[in-house]
Design a protein around this motif. Structure first.
Motif, PDB file in Angstrom:
ATOM      1  N   LEU A  10     -38.258  50.122  58.247  1.00 49.38           N
ATOM      2  CA  LEU A  10     -36.897  50.654  58.297  1.00 49.38           C
ATOM      3  C   LEU A  10     -35.998  49.850  57.353  1.00 49.38           C
ATOM      4  O   LEU A  10     -35.890  48.640  57.477  1.00 49.38           O
ATOM      5  N   LEU A  11     -35.355  50.537  56.433  1.00 49.67           N
ATOM      6  CA  LEU A  11     -34.407  49.903  55.508  1.00 49.67           C
ATOM      7  C   LEU A  11     -33.024  50.513  55.729  1.00 49.67           C
ATOM      8  O   LEU A  11     -32.913  51.637  56.218  1.00 49.67           O
ATOM      9  N   PRO A  12     -31.959  49.796  55.328  1.00 48.49           N
ATOM     10  CA  PRO A  12     -30.641  50.437  55.373  1.00 48.49           C
ATOM     11  C   PRO A  12     -30.627  51.628  54.412  1.00 48.49           C
ATOM     12  O   PRO A  12     -31.327  51.625  53.402  1.00 48.49           O
ATOM     13  N   GLY A  13     -29.838  52.658  54.747  1.00 52.93           N
ATOM     14  CA  GLY A  13     -29.715  53.809  53.848  1.00 52.93           C
ATOM     15  C   GLY A  13     -29.282  53.330  52.473  1.00 52.93           C
ATOM     16  O   GLY A  13     -28.403  52.485  52.347  1.00 52.93           O
ATOM     17  N   LEU A  14     -29.908  53.860  51.431  1.00 58.14           N
ATOM     18  CA  LEU A  14     -29.614  53.375  50.081  1.00 58.14           C
ATOM     19  C   LEU A  14     -28.346  54.023  49.532  1.00 58.14           C
ATOM     20  O   LEU A  14     -28.000  55.151  49.879  1.00 58.14           O
ATOM     21  N   ILE A  15     -27.669  53.265  48.684  1.00 64.81           N
ATOM     22  CA  ILE A  15     -26.442  53.721  48.021  1.00 64.81           C
ATOM     23  C   ILE A  15     -26.737  53.833  46.529  1.00 64.81           C
ATOM     24  O   ILE A  15     -27.134  52.849  45.914  1.00 64.81           O
ATOM     25  N   ASP A  16     -26.558  55.017  45.972  1.00 61.98           N
ATOM     26  CA  ASP A  16     -26.695  55.152  44.513  1.00 61.98           C
ATOM     27  C   ASP A  16     -25.296  55.243  43.911  1.00 61.98           C
ATOM     28  O   ASP A  16     -24.602  56.251  44.061  1.00 61.98           O
ATOM     29  N   ALA A  17     -24.905  54.157  43.248  1.00 65.27           N
ATOM     30  CA  ALA A  17     -23.542  54.053  42.731  1.00 65.27           C
ATOM     31  C   ALA A  17     -23.346  54.818  41.420  1.00 65.27           C
ATOM     32  O   ALA A  17     -22.259  54.771  40.838  1.00 65.27           O
ATOM     33  N   LYS A 337     -26.761  46.299  60.542  1.00 65.54           N
ATOM     34  CA  LYS A 337     -26.217  45.453  61.592  1.00 65.54           C
ATOM     35  C   LYS A 337     -25.147  46.188  62.376  1.00 65.54           C
ATOM     36  O   LYS A 337     -24.695  47.263  61.973  1.00 65.54           O
ATOM     37  N   GLU A 338     -24.783  45.592  63.491  1.00 66.07           N
ATOM     38  CA  GLU A 338     -23.841  46.238  64.388  1.00 66.07           C
ATOM     39  C   GLU A 338     -22.542  46.574  63.665  1.00 66.07           C
ATOM     40  O   GLU A 338     -22.065  45.811  62.837  1.00 66.07           O
ATOM     41  N   GLY A 339     -21.967  47.712  63.997  1.00 64.94           N
ATOM     42  CA  GLY A 339     -20.704  48.126  63.399  1.00 64.94           C
ATOM     43  C   GLY A 339     -20.890  48.973  62.159  1.00 64.94           C
ATOM     44  O   GLY A 339     -19.966  49.620  61.683  1.00 64.94           O
ATOM     45  N   MET A 340     -22.113  48.989  61.616  1.00 68.55           N
ATOM     46  CA  MET A 340     -22.396  49.797  60.433  1.00 68.55           C
ATOM     47  C   MET A 340     -22.746  51.221  60.864  1.00 68.55           C
ATOM     48  O   MET A 340     -23.168  51.454  62.001  1.00 68.55           O
ATOM     49  N   ASP A 341     -22.595  52.185  59.939  1.00 72.62           N
ATOM     50  CA  ASP A 341     -23.088  53.543  60.204  1.00 72.62           C
ATOM     51  C   ASP A 341     -24.597  53.507  60.382  1.00 72.62           C
ATOM     52  O   ASP A 341     -25.271  52.656  59.798  1.00 72.62           O
ATOM     53  N   ALA A 342     -25.116  54.459  61.166  1.00 72.41           N
ATOM     54  CA  ALA A 342     -26.574  54.540  61.368  1.00 72.41           C
ATOM     55  C   ALA A 342     -27.205  55.263  60.183  1.00 72.41           C
ATOM     56  O   ALA A 342     -27.643  56.407  60.270  1.00 72.41           O
ATOM     57  N   ASP A 343     -27.187  54.597  59.035  1.00 68.80           N
ATOM     58  CA  ASP A 343     -27.779  55.130  57.796  1.00 68.80           C
ATOM     59  C   ASP A 343     -29.081  54.392  57.541  1.00 68.80           C
ATOM     60  O   ASP A 343     -29.069  53.175  57.314  1.00 68.80           O
ATOM     61  N   PHE A 344     -30.179  55.120  57.545  1.00 67.12           N
ATOM     62  CA  PHE A 344     -31.483  54.474  57.406  1.00 67.12           C
ATOM     63  C   PHE A 344     -32.366  55.235  56.435  1.00 67.12           C
ATOM     64  O   PHE A 344     -32.201  56.429  56.238  1.00 67.12           O
ATOM     65  N   VAL A 345     -33.336  54.507  55.887  1.00 67.57           N
ATOM     66  CA  VAL A 345     -34.470  55.184  55.247  1.00 67.57           C
ATOM     67  C   VAL A 345     -35.742  54.523  55.775  1.00 67.57           C
ATOM     68  O   VAL A 345     -35.812  53.299  55.869  1.00 67.57           O
ATOM     69  N   VAL A 346     -36.691  55.350  56.173  1.00 67.53           N
ATOM     70  CA  VAL A 346     -37.980  54.852  56.654  1.00 67.53           C
ATOM     71  C   VAL A 346     -38.971  54.984  55.506  1.00 67.53           C
ATOM     72  O   VAL A 346     -39.066  56.053  54.886  1.00 67.53           O
ATOM     73  N   VAL A 383     -28.655  59.958  57.958  1.00 64.54           N
ATOM     74  CA  VAL A 383     -27.247  59.728  57.598  1.00 64.54           C
ATOM     75  C   VAL A 383     -26.388  59.787  58.866  1.00 64.54           C
ATOM     76  O   VAL A 383     -26.342  60.830  59.531  1.00 64.54           O
ATOM     77  N   ARG A 384     -25.753  58.664  59.200  1.00 67.26           N
ATOM     78  CA  ARG A 384     -24.937  58.563  60.417  1.00 67.26           C
ATOM     79  C   ARG A 384     -25.644  59.166  61.629  1.00 67.26           C
ATOM     80  O   ARG A 384     -25.079  59.972  62.376  1.00 67.26           O
TER      81      ARG A 384
END
Ligand code: NCD
Ligand code: ZN
Ligand code: ZN
Ligand code: ZN
Length: 404
Positions: A10-17, A337-346, A383-384
């Protein structure tokens, strides 16, 4: 509801800037629906869109229009970079919380660049306006910049064209490493002078990267981006892929290019997802538009690097989640971590595959990575708390603007 990961990671959801969704106006290349589905497919939960649409996102009115379009079509969360054309619009757009003010340095002169930096620097001194305050706007004055010196590229292109050169490989000579290095030096000088943070997009040469690093060590507020294609490919891709490998800045020779081992010096990996129509890409080297779609190849390519022990998960998460969240001031994203949106990538580190552009969600079904063997692939994107991709299947979701 719980999700059984069965030994996957499980990784945090990725951000493509750095993506070009082409909507409005260029939707034959991509649109917010197809482009955001490509993001979901590639493990990205947030994308920051570039302003070179039709019309360009250079006024507050157009910024609002694009917010509407993205909000109605995107399955992932999004921010928007604003373009800079009319300096009077800068404070107005600032009220709407752009991810950055984006400047294509190859298309403007130094006088304009200077005035743009000056205008953005003024935003630092003005406290939040009432609209920003009531919106809880997460805005910070930041310039992102595409660095190539137009006087150099124009000169080289004219010369090669007059010689009648029509070989794909020649494109890197039309936009030589020096054009990028001069432009990068210029950008860091402006950042230093105005004390305005500058984010340098798609650095392609080692020398340009060294200029950035030196400035950063000297206290200049500068960060930079590398793309998977500049890191992993070189100018020899032109032989196999012709104009499918044409992009700005060009893919460089082995001796000039940035490499995966340079990722220590790079803050962000952005894909520069720059989709075009196959028909357009089929033109000759001078007339085919530059750009490579990247949303669906970036993560498998980088996971492959991790499997080959050339990159760590920790670094990958910094480059594709934590650092973009910090640089572009994106609250609630980028960290597990706590307080973050539930954005994940498996991700499944044992899943193997071959890059096949005809399977892309993107409208742009080409890539100079075609046939590339990968090990390590995203299998689920959330996403969330909403599953938007599961084993390649894409699900509907209402993407949200991230800065308010
Ligand atoms: C981008 C595009 O197609 O919009 N093309 C590219 O070659 N990278 C523009 C850009 O990012 O410079
Ligand atoms: Zn660019
Ligand atoms: Zn840095
Ligand atoms: Zn771009």
């Amino acid at each position: 509801e719980t999700i059984d990961l069965e030994g996957k990671i499980l990784l945090p959801g990725l951000i493509d800037a750095h993506v070009h969704m082409r909507d409005p106006g260029l939707t034959y290349k991509e649109d917010w629906k197809t482009g955001s589905r490509a993001a979901a497919s590639g493990g990205f939960t947030t994308v920051l869109d570039m302003p070179n649409t039709n019309p360009t996102t250079t006024t507050a009115g157009r910024f609002r229009e694009k917010l509407q379009i993205a909000g109605s079509k995107s399955v992932v969360d999004f921010g928007l970079h604003a373009g800079v054309e009319n300096l009077d619009e800068i404070p107005k757009i600032a009220e709407l919380c752009p991810s950055s003010f984006k400047i294509f340095a190859d298309l403007v002169d130094n006088g304009f660049l200077m005035e743009a930096f000056h205008e953005v620097s003024k935003l630092k001194d003005s406290s939040l306006t009432q609209e920003q305050e009531s919106n809880e706007c997460h805005f910070k004055p930041l310039i992102s910049i595409h660095c190539e010196d137009g006087s150099i590229t124009g000169h080289c292109t004219d010369r090669l064209k007059s010689e009648g050169v029509l070989d794909s490989k020649v494109y890197s000579r039309a936009r030589p490493p020096l054009a990028e290095e001069v432009s990068v030096s210029n950008a860091v000088t402006m950042a230093e002078h105005f004390n305005v943070p500058v984010h340098i997009c798609h650095v392609s040469t080692r020398k340009a990267l060294e200029i950035i690093k030196r400035a950063e060590l000297a206290g200049c507020p500068v960060t930079c981006e590398g793309t998977p294609h500049h890191l992993l490919l070189d100018a020899s891709s032109f032989e196999a892929f012709g104009t499918f490998a044409k992009t700005n800045p060009p893919l460089r020779d082995e001796t000039d290019k940035i490499m995966v081992s340079d990722l220590d010096m790079i803050d962000v990996v952005g894909t520069d997802h720059a989709p075009h129509e196959l028909l357009e890409k089929g033109r000759d080297v001078w007339n085919a538009p530059p750009g490579i779609p990247g949303l669906e190849t970036a993560l498998p390519l980088l996971l492959t690097q991790i499997n080959q022990k050339k990159l760590s998960f920790e670094r990958l998460i910094q480059l594709l989640a934590e650092n973009p969240a910090r640089i572009f001031n994106i609250p609630n994203k980028g960290f597990l971590k706590e307080g973050m949106d539930a954005d994940f990538v498996v991700v499944d580190m044992n899943k193997e595959g071959v890059v096949e552009p005809e399977n892309f969600q993107s409208k742009a079904e080409y890539t100079p990575f075609e046939g590339y063997k990968v090990k390590g692939m995203p299998v689920m994107t959330v996403v969330r708390g909403n599953v938007v991709m599961d084993e390649g299947g894409i699900f509907e979701n209402m993407g949200k603007f991230i800065h308010i």
